[in-house]
Write a protein that holds these residues in place. Structure first.
Motif, mmCIF file in Angstrom:
data_model
loop_
_atom_site.group_PDB
_atom_site.id
_atom_site.type_symbol
_atom_site.label_atom_id
_atom_site.label_comp_id
_atom_site.label_asym_id
_atom_site.label_seq_id
_atom_site.Cartn_x
_atom_site.Cartn_y
_atom_site.Cartn_z
ATOM 1 N N THR A 1 48.074 35.944 41.191
ATOM 2 C CA THR A 1 47.913 34.602 41.738
ATOM 3 C C THR A 1 46.443 34.243 41.712
ATOM 4 O O THR A 1 45.584 35.125 41.627
ATOM 5 N N GLN A 2 46.138 32.961 41.797
ATOM 6 C CA GLN A 2 44.742 32.511 41.709
ATOM 7 C C GLN A 2 43.925 32.932 42.921
ATOM 8 O O GLN A 2 42.712 33.097 42.829
ATOM 9 N N ASP A 3 44.578 33.114 44.065
ATOM 10 C CA ASP A 3 43.868 33.545 45.277
ATOM 11 C C ASP A 3 43.884 35.071 45.353
ATOM 12 O O ASP A 3 44.928 35.668 45.630
ATOM 13 N N PRO A 4 42.734 35.749 45.119
ATOM 14 C CA PRO A 4 42.737 37.223 45.087
ATOM 15 C C PRO A 4 43.068 37.869 46.432
ATOM 16 O O PRO A 4 43.445 39.039 46.469
ATOM 17 N N HIS B 1 40.257 42.147 40.539
ATOM 18 C CA HIS B 1 40.502 42.626 39.174
ATOM 19 C C HIS B 1 41.987 42.876 38.922
ATOM 20 O O HIS B 1 42.347 43.694 38.079
ATOM 21 N N ALA B 2 42.828 42.173 39.656
ATOM 22 C CA ALA B 2 44.275 42.396 39.551
ATOM 23 C C ALA B 2 44.779 42.096 38.142
ATOM 24 O O ALA B 2 44.355 41.133 37.503
ATOM 25 N N GLY B 3 45.643 42.963 37.672
ATOM 26 C CA GLY B 3 46.259 42.784 36.358
ATOM 27 C C GLY B 3 47.708 43.191 36.416
ATOM 28 O O GLY B 3 48.238 43.506 37.480
#
Length: 438
Positions: A46-49, A63-65
């Motif tokens: 999502t755009q909000d980390p 750095h979520a993937g």
């Protein structure tokens, strides 16, 4: 909790087992070790980390993937990729040990007894789908309960659910003690027995057992089980979640309560001729220990396997890459010959959007050992103390599962690590620390 519950029902999609591959060495057997899966069903890009996963507790997973983030527990895609790769490497004669912790690191009110059972069920189903014909010997972890860590000394909904879920893998006698106290013993093959301990009964945060000398009578049961194994000429692999001994990343801290650690050390010293190896999880890191008897003779090899989950807290300077491993053993006496450690470079996997699991190291080759017998591990531990040696640096890089080879461990950090490898009881460990030289 409603969001987590809904996601759990979708988490474990079926996947066919990959074909077996690889060749056997004559006179050897193999088994696999998976631990600390820590599925986080809320993980999503999502755009909000700060909203990627509940397990980051609001910290930004920047750095979520597709395969996860170092501030989050495992997305199902990561666990599935680990199992898929492992399935390609297994042989029909192999077996698996699974040392606990399926639910995520989330606040207590995000879970319930029902959700914990659902997560354990999903992970059990996923393992059965990927390894349909392989014996699996599980152990319960401190997160495999609600509230976490607070495991009871008698039968309860979670012990009963585990016994029901693991019925395809375990015999009636094992299922009975599992449902009553969360522990069991089972013959793997003639001459080899697995003893799965519930070391959460000895875990510091467990308020239920804080003043008990022998919670659930497990110590007495263990002594009787090891005595029977000795009389039957069986060798034993002890598996559990929380390890024996001292934490390598802390100072003067046993993984379980000190008094329970002393008792467990005393029991396994007495029956060291029966115990061919110890296998634990919980720390998420890769470490070894060697149990010495009271004269200083090495009598048992102890292995702590790193986690599948890559999670670290915001304050920790390093984490671990996701991992699983294979042990090679001698089929005559069940002594340990080698470890083949596999890992996923999480950063690279997210960049490429492809999970290339690789062999991180073969232990005998990495450290110039002939086998993993207690004497070999003692030599390794003692070699860490030598000046101008890169052996410990390599060990510490493996400790982090190749997270970052530029992070070093010196001085007090190294002393804690080396003393934890060599000394498992309070008297010898405190002497090691007092000497102050690693």
């Amino acid at each position: 909790m409603v969001q987590l519950w809904c996601l759990l029902l979708l988490a474990a999609a079926p996947l066919a087992a990959a074909p077996a591959g690889g060749a056997y060495l004559s006179g050897t057997g193999r088994f696999w070790h998976i631990t600390d899966l820590h599925l986080d069903p809320t993980y999503h890009l999502t755009q909000d980390p700060t909203k990627v996963c509940f397990s980051s507790k609001g910290a930004p997973a920047a750095h979520a993937g597709v395969y996860g983030d170092f501030l989050c527990d495992s997305p199902y895609s990561l666990i599935r990729s680990a199992f898929t790769h492992m399935a390609e490497l297994t042989q029909p004669q192999d077996f698996i040990i699974w040392t606990g912790d399926s639910p995520p690191h989330v606040p207590v009110d995000e879970l319930s007894t029902e959700t914990v059972i659902q997560v354990i069920s999903n992970m059990t189903q996923s393992i059965r789908q990927h390894f349909p014909n392989m014996p699996v010997y599980p152990a319960l972890g401190n997160h495999d309960y609600w509230p976490q860590d607070q495991m009871l000394t008698s039968t309860n909904a979670i012990y009963k659910a585990a016994a029901q879920l693991w019925e395809p893998w375990l015999q009636p006698e094992a299922l009975l003690t599992l449902s009553q106290g969360g522990f069991y013993s089972q013959l793997v093959k003639p001459g080899l027995r697995v003893v799965s301990l519930n070391t959460i009964l000895y875990y510091g945060p467990n308020k239920v057992t804080v003043n008990m000398t022998d919670p659930a009578g497990q110590f007495e049961w263990l002594e009787k089980t090891l005595e029977r194994a000795a009389q039957s000429l069986e060798m034993v692999y002890i598996i559990a979640h929380v390890p024996v001994g001292y934490l390598p990343f802390a100072r003067n801290v046993t993984a379980m309560r000190e008094n329970h650690n002393e008792r467990l050390v005393a029991i396994v010293r007495q029956y060291s001729h029966v115990v061919a190896g110890h296998f634990y999880g919980h720390t998420h890191r890769d470490s070894v220990m060697v149990l010495l008897d009271q004269t200083g003779k090495p009598v048992n090899s102890v292995f702590v396997s790193p986690a599948v989950t890559p999670i670290r807290s915001v304050l920790e300077p390093y984490s671990n890459n996701p991992s699983f491993r294979m042990y090679l053993y001698n089929t005559k006496d069940y002594t340990l010959l080698d470890i083949w450690q596999y890992y996923l470079n999480l950063t690279e996997a997210n960049e490429k959007q492809r999970s290339d699991w690789r062999l991180e190291y073969i232990m005998t080759e990495a450290f110039g050992l002939t086998d993993l017998q207690p004497q070999s591990l003692l030599q390794l531990g003692l070699s860490f103390r030598l000046p101008q040696t890169k052996t410990f640096d390599k060990y510490f890089t493996h400790f982090m599962v190749s997270y970052n080879s530029s992070i070093t461990c010196e001085g007090d950090c190294k002393l804690s690590q080396v003393c934890a490898v060599l000394y498992l009881d309070q008297l010898s460990y405190s002497k090691c620390v007092a000497k102050g030289t690693a």
